[in-house]
Design a protein around this motif. Structure first.
Motif, short mmCIF file in Angstrom:
data_model
loop_
_atom_site.label_atom_id
_atom_site.label_comp_id
_atom_site.label_asym_id
_atom_site.label_seq_id
_atom_site.Cartn_x
_atom_site.Cartn_y
_atom_site.Cartn_z
N ARG B 293 0.88 -1.18 0.02
CA ARG B 293 0.11 0.03 0.01
C ARG B 293 0.73 1.13 0.05
NH1 ARG B 293 -3.48 -2.14 4.89
NH2 ARG B 293 -4.44 0.28 4.86
N LYS B 295 1.70 3.06 -2.45
CA LYS B 295 1.25 4.25 -3.18
C LYS B 295 0.12 5.00 -2.35
CE LYS B 295 0.08 5.66 -7.71
NZ LYS B 295 0.79 5.89 -8.91
N GLU B 296 -0.88 3.93 -1.69
CA GLU B 296 -1.86 4.66 -0.91
C GLU B 296 -1.28 5.47 -0.01
OE1 GLU B 296 -4.53 1.81 1.04
OE2 GLU B 296 -4.93 2.99 2.64
N LEU B 388 4.50 7.76 -3.86
CA LEU B 388 3.49 8.03 -4.93
C LEU B 388 4.05 7.20 -6.40
CD1 LEU B 388 2.45 11.97 -4.88
CD2 LEU B 388 0.84 9.40 -4.60
#
Ligand SMILES: Nc1ncnc2c1ncn2[C@@H]1O[C@H](COP(=O)(O)OP(=O)(O)OP(=O)(O)O)[C@@H](O)[C@H]1O
Ligand SMILES: [Mg+2]
Lengths: 228, 392
Positions: B293, B295-296, B388
Motif C-alpha cells: 500500500r 502508493k496509498e 507515490l
C-alpha cells in the motif's frame, strides 16, 4: 502588487540513474505572487513535475532555497508541512493518484477527513466539489469504473474540495476533450478571480496563454517569463 | 480521527478477507490455547479442591503407630478436648464384621466412634438419628447405617428400629445416613455401619484408639490446635515423635492449590508463546501490507495526512486484527469448553475463567501494539513522492 507567495532560488534536483546524473532541475528560479495565475510549459522531461512537487512540499530540493510565504521550507516541521499540504494546497496530479479501493466520493472526501471535519460538513463540501466537475451522479463509482477524463475530474474535485488558496495542477486537461477542458480552465479562472493562486502545467499553448504569466522550462532551467 | 482510522481499518481488513483471516488465525489459536488450557486447569482444580474439601479441610487426623504398651483411651481424648484451642475430638476405630438381616449376610465395615464425628463432617441423616452421647455412656447396642448398607440389608423398607446382627449380636438400627458423595466414599467400601466407640471396644476386644480426628476451636486457630495436639501426643508417647503421625488436611488443600497454580502458569506460559507467534504473524502481514500500500500511503500523505495519522491508521489496523482474532478465539474457547463439559459427562464442569479472558484481551492489545508499531512506523516514515511513484 501582492507579496510573493512562492520563491525558488537556484533550486536544483539531481537524480543519479545508473551512474548517470540527471539534472531534473538546474538552478531554477521562480517567483509567484499571491493571487497570480501562472502557466508552466515545456517539453516532456524538462522538469515541470519535479518543480511542482517541490512547490507542493512533496519533495525537497538538493540545493537552493524554496521560500513559501516568506519562510524557508526547511524551517517548517513535518507536521506543519502536512498541514500546509492539507489546508493550503490543492494538488491535481499528472497521474490522478486516486485510491482505487475507494469510490469517487470517498476519494474527494479524503483531504477533509485529515482536516477532521464533521460528517455533515464533509458531505456538503464533497457534493459541492463533485457538482463543480459535473460528476455528482458518478459519485459511487470506483476509479476503475470511470473513464480517464472522469478520473481526472475526480482528481480535480479532490484538489478543490478543501478550497485551497494555492492550486497546483499538473496537466489537468490532458485527458479531457476540448469542451470539458475549457470548462475546467474556466473553473480555474473563476477560482483565480476569487483570489486563489494558481500554477498550471500544460502542453496546450492556447490554455497557457490565458494565464497572467507563462513560464517556460527547458532542461531543468526556468528560461523566460512572458507577461501576457 | 480514531473513528476514521477504525473505518479505514475495517475497510482494509474486509478488502482482503482471506489474508486477514489467516493473520487472525495465529491470534485465534493462541487465544484458544491460552483460554482453554488455563480454564481447563482452573475448572479441574476447582473440582479437585471441592472433592478434597469434602474430606474436611479444617481438621487434623492423628494416627498412633506405637502405643508403647499403653493404649490410648477415650478418657484421654476427652481430656485433650478440654484444651481451649481444640474444638472437638472423635476417635474412629474400625473392624470388619459379618452383618446379617433376614437372609442377607455380607461383610461390612463397623466403625466405633462418637457423635462428634458426624458433627465434624456435617453428616446429614436420611432417616432416624446419628449416635448420641447417651449411646456412648450406656454402651447401647445401636447402629447407624450408610445408605448403601441400608439398601443392601433392608432394600426399600425402613430399617429404623429394625435389628441387624453383627457377628451374631443384635444391634438396633437408629438411623440411616444420606448418600456419601465425598472423596472418602471412593476410597473405602460403602457398606458402613457406625456404632458407639464403647460398644465396638466391648464386642471386638480391640484395645486403644489408633485413629482420631481433631478440629480446632475456631478455623483460624488451626496452627495452635496442631501445636496443642502434637504437644499432647509427645507427652503421651514419651517424647517419641515417631510413635504417632499428625496430618493437617488444610496442607493437602494448599498442596493441591500449588500444583494447579503451577500447571496454570506452565500451560498459560506455553499458550502465551503461541500468542506471541501469532503476533509475529500480524507483524509479517502488516509489513507486506505496508509495502503493497505504499502508493496509498503516498497519496494520503500528499493530500495532507500527517505522520501521526498514518501511524494511527496502521496501528489501529493491527489492533483491530488482533482484537478480532481475540474475540473469535474467546468465542471458540467458550464452545470448546462447553463441548469438554459434555464429554466429561458431568464429572467436571468446565467454565471460561473470567480472569484469563481479561488476560487474553490484554495480551491481544499488547501484541497488536507491539507488533503493529514497527510496520506502522515504517508506513508513516515513507517519503511522499517516492511512495507515490511506487508501482506495486
Ligand atoms: N525518481 C526519478 N528518478 C530518476 N529520474 C527522475 C526521477 N523523477 C524524474 N526524473 C527525471 O527528471 C526529469 C524531469 O522529470 P519531470 O517528471 O519533472 O518531467 P516533466 O517536465 O514533468 O515531463 P512530462 O511533461 O512528461 O510530465 C526527467 O528526465 C526524468 O527522467
Ligand atoms: Mg510531468
Amino acid at each position: 502588487m501582492n507579496k510573493a507567495m512562492i520563491e525558488l532560488h537556484d533550486v536544483s534536483k539531481i537524480y543519479q540513474v545508473g551512474g548517470q546524473e540527471v539534472r531534473a532541475l538546474d538552478r531554477a528560479c521562480l517567483s509567484v505572487r499571491e493571487g497570480e495565475f501562472v502557466s508552466i510549459v515545456g517539453p516532456s522531461g524538462s522538469g515541470k513535475t519535479t518543480m511542482m512537487n517541490i512547490i507542493g512540499c512533496l519533495d525537497v530540493a538538493d540545493s537552493g532555497d524554496y521560500i513559501l510565504d516568506g519562510l524557508s521550507i526547511d524551517r517548517y516541521s513535518d507536521r506543519e508541512l502536512a498541514r500546509i499540504r492539507n489546508h493550503k494546497i490543492g494538488f491535481v496530479f499528472q497521474g490522478f493518484n486516486l485510491l482505487s479501493r475507494l469510490t469517487a466520493e470517498a476519494n474527494v472526501e479524503l483531504p477533509l477527513i485529515y482536516q477532521r471535519l464533521g460528517m455533515s460538513e464533509r458531505r456538503k463540501l464533497v457534493a459541492e466539489a463533485l457538482h463543480r466537475v459535473d460528476l455528482y451522479d458518478r459519485r459511487k463509482h470506483k476509479p476503475q469504473e470511470l473513464s480517464g477524463g472522469q478520473q481526472q475530474r475526480v482528481a480535480i474535485a479532490r484538489a478543490l474540495v478543501t478550497k485551497p488558496s494555492l492550486l497546483l495542477a499538473d496537466e489537468p486537461t490532458g485527458n479531457l476533450d476540448s469542451k470539458t477542458g475549457a470548462e475546467i480552465i474556466e473553473l480555474f479562472h473563476e477560482l483565480h478571480r476569487s483570489g486563489n493562486t494558481i500554477l498550471l502545467i500544460t502542453h496546450n499553448p492556447d490554455i497557457a496563454k490565458t494565464a497572467n504569466r507563462m513560464v517556460q522550462i527547458f532542461d531543468g532551467k526556468v528560461y523566460e517569463e512572458v507577461v501576457s | 480521527m480514531i473513528i476514521q482510522s477504525l473505518r479505514m481499518a475495517f475497510e482494509s481488513i474486509t478488502a482482503n478477507k482471506i489474508r486477514s483471516f489467516l493473520t487472525m488465525l495465529g491470534i485465534i489459536i493462541g487465544v484458544i490455547a491460552l483460554v482453554v488450557l488455563v480454564s481447563l486447569v482452573s475448572s479441574a482444580s476447582d473440582s479437585v479442591t471441592a472433592q478434597v474439601s469434602t474430606l474436611g479441610t479444617d481438621l487434623l487426623t492423628a494416627m498412633v503407630l506405637d502405643d508403647k504398651g499403653y493404649p490410648l483411651r477415650l478418657s484421654e481424648l476427652d481430656q485433650l478436648a478440654t484444651n481451649p484451642t481444640i474444638g472437638q475430638v472423635a476417635p474412629l476405630t474400625q473392624t470388619v464384621v459379618t452383618a446379617k438381616h433376614g437372609y442377607t449376610e455380607e461383610a461390612a465395615t463397623l466403625y466405633g466412634t462418637l457423635p462428634a464425628y458426624g458433627e465434624i463432617y456435617h453428616w446429614q441423616m436420611q432417616r432416624g438419628r446419628f449416635l448420641k452421647t447417651t449411646d456412648i455412656d450406656n454402651s447401647s447396642y445401636v447402629a447407624v447405617l450408610s445408605l448403601e448398607a441400608a439398601e443392601k440389608f433392608f432394600g426399600q423398607s425402613d430399617p429404623v428400629n429394625e435389628t441387624i446382627f453383627l457377628n451374631g449380636r443384635g444391634f438396633k438400627v437408629v438411623g440411616v445416613l444420606e448418600e456419601d458423595t465425598s472423596l472418602m466414599s471412593v476410597m473405602t467400601t460403602s457398606v458402613k455401619i457406625y456404632t458407639p466407640y464403647t460398644v465396638l471396644v466391648r464386642t471386638s476386644g480391640m484395645r486403644g484408639i489408633s485413629n482420631f480426628i481433631v478440629t480446632p476451636a475456631n478455623p483460624k486457630s488451626m496452627d495452635e490446635a496442631e501445636e496443642a495436639l502434637n504437644a499432647f501426643l509427645m507427652r503421651r508417647f514419651k517424647e517419641d515423635e515417631n510413635a504417632f503421625f499428625v496430618f493437617n488436611q488444610s496442607n493437602l488443600m494448599s498442596v493441591v492449590g500449588t500444583v494447579t497454580d503451577m500447571m496454570s502458569y506452565l500451560l498459560g506460559g506455553i499458550a502465551a508463546i503461541s500468542l506471541l507467534v501469532g503476533g509475529i504473524g500480524i507483524m509479517n502481514i502488516m509489513l507486506v501490507s505496508v509495502t503493497e500500500r505504499t502508493k496509498e500511503i503516498g497519496i494520503r500523505k500528499a493530500i495532507g495526512a500527517s505522520k501521526g495519522s498514518i501511524l494511527l491508521q496502521f496501528l489501529i489496523e493491527a489492533l483491530v486484527v488482533s482484537l478480532m482474532g481475540c474475540t473469535i478465539g474467546i468465542a471458540l474457547s467458550f464452545g470448546l469448553l462447553q463441548a469438554a463439559t459434555l464429554v466429561a459427562g458431568g464429572l467436571i464442569s468446565f467454565y471460561l475463567s473470567f480472569r484469563i479472558v481479561l488476560i487474553a484481551i490484554g495480551f491481544a492489545v499488547a501484541i497488536g501494539v507491539l507488533f503493529g508499531i514497527y510496520p506502522a512506523y515504517k508506513a508513516a516514515d515513507k517519503h511522499p513522492i517516492e511512495a507515490l511513484r511506487y508501482e506495486g
